[in-house]
Scaffold this motif. Structure first.
Motif, PDB file in Angstrom:
ATOM      1  N   ARG A 125     -35.493 -30.576  93.585  1.00 48.75           N
ATOM      2  CA  ARG A 125     -36.823 -31.208  93.624  1.00 48.75           C
ATOM      3  C   ARG A 125     -37.887 -30.253  93.069  1.00 48.75           C
ATOM      4  O   ARG A 125     -38.766 -30.681  92.322  1.00 48.75           O
ATOM      5  CB  ARG A 125     -37.145 -31.618  95.072  1.00 48.75           C
ATOM      6  CG  ARG A 125     -38.499 -32.250  95.257  1.00 48.75           C
ATOM      7  CD  ARG A 125     -38.582 -33.598  94.551  1.00 48.75           C
ATOM      8  NE  ARG A 125     -39.856 -34.263  94.799  1.00 48.75           N
ATOM      9  CZ  ARG A 125     -40.457 -35.078  93.933  1.00 48.75           C
ATOM     10  NH1 ARG A 125     -39.891 -35.336  92.749  1.00 48.75           N
ATOM     11  NH2 ARG A 125     -41.590 -35.657  94.235  1.00 48.75           N
ATOM     12  N   GLU A 128     -37.722 -30.137  89.324  1.00 48.06           N
ATOM     13  CA  GLU A 128     -38.271 -31.379  88.780  1.00 48.06           C
ATOM     14  C   GLU A 128     -39.814 -31.339  88.771  1.00 48.06           C
ATOM     15  O   GLU A 128     -40.465 -31.700  87.785  1.00 48.06           O
ATOM     16  CB  GLU A 128     -37.766 -32.500  89.685  1.00 48.06           C
ATOM     17  CG  GLU A 128     -38.081 -33.900  89.326  1.00 48.06           C
ATOM     18  CD  GLU A 128     -37.420 -34.844  90.359  1.00 48.06           C
ATOM     19  OE1 GLU A 128     -36.362 -35.386  90.047  1.00 48.06           O
ATOM     20  OE2 GLU A 128     -37.963 -35.016  91.470  1.00 48.06           O
ATOM     21  N   LEU A 129     -40.371 -30.862  89.877  1.00 52.67           N
ATOM     22  CA  LEU A 129     -41.839 -30.790  89.986  1.00 52.67           C
ATOM     23  C   LEU A 129     -42.418 -29.746  89.044  1.00 52.67           C
ATOM     24  O   LEU A 129     -43.464 -29.966  88.418  1.00 52.67           O
ATOM     25  CB  LEU A 129     -42.243 -30.481  91.439  1.00 52.67           C
ATOM     26  CG  LEU A 129     -41.998 -31.624  92.428  1.00 52.67           C
ATOM     27  CD1 LEU A 129     -41.908 -31.098  93.851  1.00 52.67           C
ATOM     28  CD2 LEU A 129     -43.115 -32.671  92.330  1.00 52.67           C
ATOM     29  N   LEU A 160     -47.188 -33.153  95.935  1.00 48.44           N
ATOM     30  CA  LEU A 160     -46.331 -34.296  95.591  1.00 48.44           C
ATOM     31  C   LEU A 160     -44.888 -34.130  96.057  1.00 48.44           C
ATOM     32  O   LEU A 160     -44.086 -35.060  95.943  1.00 48.44           O
ATOM     33  CB  LEU A 160     -46.307 -34.496  94.075  1.00 48.44           C
ATOM     34  CG  LEU A 160     -47.609 -34.928  93.422  1.00 48.44           C
ATOM     35  CD1 LEU A 160     -47.409 -35.026  91.917  1.00 48.44           C
ATOM     36  CD2 LEU A 160     -48.089 -36.249  93.993  1.00 48.44           C
ATOM     37  N   SER A 163     -43.123 -36.758  97.874  1.00 44.60           N
ATOM     38  CA  SER A 163     -43.395 -38.087  97.311  1.00 44.60           C
ATOM     39  C   SER A 163     -44.344 -38.926  98.175  1.00 44.60           C
ATOM     40  O   SER A 163     -44.012 -40.035  98.598  1.00 44.60           O
ATOM     41  CB  SER A 163     -42.102 -38.879  97.084  1.00 44.60           C
ATOM     42  OG  SER A 163     -41.248 -38.167  96.240  1.00 44.60           O
ATOM     43  N   PRO A 164     -45.552 -38.397  98.430  1.00 43.65           N
ATOM     44  CA  PRO A 164     -46.508 -39.158  99.246  1.00 43.65           C
ATOM     45  C   PRO A 164     -47.023 -40.375  98.482  1.00 43.65           C
ATOM     46  O   PRO A 164     -47.021 -40.389  97.252  1.00 43.65           O
ATOM     47  CB  PRO A 164     -47.638 -38.160  99.485  1.00 43.65           C
ATOM     48  CG  PRO A 164     -47.618 -37.291  98.269  1.00 43.65           C
ATOM     49  CD  PRO A 164     -46.154 -37.160  97.894  1.00 43.65           C
ATOM     50  N   PHE A 195     -46.171 -42.362  88.836  1.00 40.40           N
ATOM     51  CA  PHE A 195     -45.568 -42.452  90.168  1.00 40.40           C
ATOM     52  C   PHE A 195     -46.240 -43.506  91.041  1.00 40.40           C
ATOM     53  O   PHE A 195     -45.825 -43.728  92.176  1.00 40.40           O
ATOM     54  CB  PHE A 195     -45.617 -41.097  90.884  1.00 40.40           C
ATOM     55  CG  PHE A 195     -44.959 -39.979  90.118  1.00 40.40           C
ATOM     56  CD1 PHE A 195     -43.745 -40.175  89.472  1.00 40.40           C
ATOM     57  CD2 PHE A 195     -45.560 -38.739  90.055  1.00 40.40           C
ATOM     58  CE1 PHE A 195     -43.137 -39.142  88.771  1.00 40.40           C
ATOM     59  CE2 PHE A 195     -44.955 -37.700  89.353  1.00 40.40           C
ATOM     60  CZ  PHE A 195     -43.751 -37.901  88.707  1.00 40.40           C
ATOM     61  N   VAL A 197     -48.953 -43.184  92.566  1.00 44.46           N
ATOM     62  CA  VAL A 197     -49.611 -42.564  93.718  1.00 44.46           C
ATOM     63  C   VAL A 197     -51.097 -42.960  93.729  1.00 44.46           C
ATOM     64  O   VAL A 197     -51.776 -42.882  92.712  1.00 44.46           O
ATOM     65  CB  VAL A 197     -49.466 -41.024  93.660  1.00 44.46           C
ATOM     66  CG1 VAL A 197     -50.253 -40.354  94.790  1.00 44.46           C
ATOM     67  CG2 VAL A 197     -47.998 -40.619  93.721  1.00 44.46           C
TER      68      VAL A 197
HETATM   69  P1  ADP Z   1     -36.045 -43.131  90.614  1.00 51.11           P
HETATM   70  O1  ADP Z   1     -35.916 -44.221  91.642  1.00 51.11           O
HETATM   71  O2  ADP Z   1     -35.105 -43.260  89.465  1.00 51.11           O
HETATM   72  O3  ADP Z   1     -36.120 -41.765  91.184  1.00 51.11           O
HETATM   73  P2  ADP Z   1     -38.894 -43.172  90.425  1.00 51.11           P
HETATM   74  O4  ADP Z   1     -39.838 -43.943  89.562  1.00 51.11           O
HETATM   75  O5  ADP Z   1     -38.952 -43.349  91.891  1.00 51.11           O
HETATM   76  O6  ADP Z   1     -37.432 -43.437  89.894  1.00 51.11           O
HETATM   77  O7  ADP Z   1     -39.126 -41.630  90.127  1.00 51.11           O
HETATM   78  C1  ADP Z   1     -38.926 -41.080  88.850  1.00 51.11           C
HETATM   79  C2  ADP Z   1     -38.976 -39.585  89.030  1.00 51.11           C
HETATM   80  O8  ADP Z   1     -40.240 -39.199  89.561  1.00 51.11           O
HETATM   81  C3  ADP Z   1     -37.923 -39.129  90.023  1.00 51.11           C
HETATM   82  O9  ADP Z   1     -37.341 -37.947  89.519  1.00 51.11           O
HETATM   83  C4  ADP Z   1     -38.690 -38.899  91.298  1.00 51.11           C
HETATM   84  O10 ADP Z   1     -38.145 -37.852  92.075  1.00 51.11           O
HETATM   85  C5  ADP Z   1     -40.071 -38.548  90.813  1.00 51.11           C
HETATM   86  N1  ADP Z   1     -41.093 -39.065  91.738  1.00 51.11           N
HETATM   87  C6  ADP Z   1     -41.167 -40.281  92.301  1.00 51.11           C
HETATM   88  N2  ADP Z   1     -42.229 -40.420  93.101  1.00 51.11           N
HETATM   89  C7  ADP Z   1     -42.862 -39.244  93.033  1.00 51.11           C
HETATM   90  C8  ADP Z   1     -44.048 -38.735  93.634  1.00 51.11           C
HETATM   91  N3  ADP Z   1     -44.793 -39.440  94.483  1.00 51.11           N
HETATM   92  N4  ADP Z   1     -44.408 -37.495  93.336  1.00 51.11           N
HETATM   93  C9  ADP Z   1     -43.674 -36.750  92.499  1.00 51.11           C
HETATM   94  N5  ADP Z   1     -42.562 -37.165  91.907  1.00 51.11           N
HETATM   95  C10 ADP Z   1     -42.149 -38.392  92.174  1.00 51.11           C
END
Ligand code: ADP
Ligand code: ADP
Length: 237
Positions: A125, A128-129, A160, A163-164, A195, A197
């Motif tokens: 995670r 990724e961030l 983030l 994933s808030p 996202f 958000v």
């Molecule tokens: P998936 O269901 O394929 O993970 P998402 O659209 O939920 O697709 O997310 C795409 C990417 O963005 C994923 O790698 C996920 O971890 C990341 N992600 C999703 N929501 C958030 C968030 N609120 N903040 C940061 N990263 C996020």
């Protein structure tokens, strides 16, 4: 349904001196913030903006009215239930509030450690961030080795991490120069669009609102004196 709803919310602090009047920091505020909004709250220093944010984040109790976040009436919840609500809310600050003794990756991992994630999942995670905020090459650096804009990008990544649904930005660009402010606002726009958000942007700067917000509430003396679409509020004669 609104993601954040405030109905007649008031916050009064006890008087500074015995026999004095209470300080009414937030005075009968009602607002509805819909999922996906970038909602600006603008006002001069002392208008009550930071207090409002602390109420939404359940860091302080309101003295009147009701606040609902994602379907839960936080003004009616006991302290032990507020933790779950706070996990759905990310926050970024004017002075970044990073842990100076932790590396960039350590800062971003922190909320995930607190949430009890297993180590390999945390590492994935964080990577990724870091990629999302463009700081993969700074993972091992400490905050004092970063520019202000880079520090705020770490702040955004940390906020983030879990994933808030809601991100609260309290004067998040006020310590940054105009160019860096533009970069951070562009990143916040991506957070909103990619996202979904919802973001509440607290600021005293009109430019920030006009660059990023779709809706705005103008605060003065603890009250919302005007609210609506940014275009309508700021184009009024
Ligand atoms: P998936 O269901 O394929 O993970 P998402 O659209 O939920 O697709 O997310 C795409 C990417 O963005 C994923 O790698 C996920 O971890 C990341 N992600 C999703 N929501 C958030 C968030 N609120 N903040 C940061 N990263 C996020
Ligand atoms: P803003 O964020 O718009 O600058 P604040 O919410 O910080 O405004 O402050 C609003 C009012 O509430 C101010 O008059 C401030 O002095 C007062 N206030 C804020 N926090 C406290 C506190 N913890 N105790 C007493 N008064 C406070």
């Amino acid at each position: 349904m609104a993601l954040v709803s405030l109905r007649n919310v008031t916050k009064a602090y006890p008087p500074a001196e015995r026999g004095g009047a209470p300080v009414v920091a937030v005075d009968d505020v009602s607002l509805e913030i819909e999922p996906g909004d970038v909602y600006g709250i603008i006002g001069y220093s002392g208008a009550g903006k930071s207090t409002l944010v602390r109420l939404v984040n359940a860091l302080e109790p309101a003295t009147g009215g009701t606040i609902t976040v994602d379907g839960r009436e936080i003004t009616a919840l006991p302290e032990r239930d507020l933790r779950a609500v706070r996990l759905e809310i990310g926050m970024i600050f004017q002075q970044f509030n990073l842990f100076n003794s932790k590396t960039v990756e350590g800062n971003i991992a922190y909320p995930l450690l607190v949430a009890g994630w297993p180590k390999p999942k945390i590492a994935a995670r964080v990577a990724e961030l870091l990629a999302f905020v463009g700081l993969a090459d700074k993972a091992k650096n400490y905050p004092d080795q970063l520019s202000g804009g880079q520090k705020q990008r770490v702040g955004i990544a940390r906020a983030l991490a879990t994933s808030p649904k809601l991100l609260l930005a309290d004067e998040a660009t006020s310590a940054l120069d105009p160019e860096t402010t533009g970069e951070v606002l562009a990143l916040l726009k991506r957070v909103n669009r990619e996202f979904g958000v919802t973001i509440i942007v607290i600021t005293h700067e009109m430019d920030v609102i006009q660059s990023i917000a779709t809706k705005v509430a103008v605060m003065d003396g603890g009250r919302v004196v005007e609210s609506g679409d940014v275009f309508d509020v700021f184009s009024a004669p």
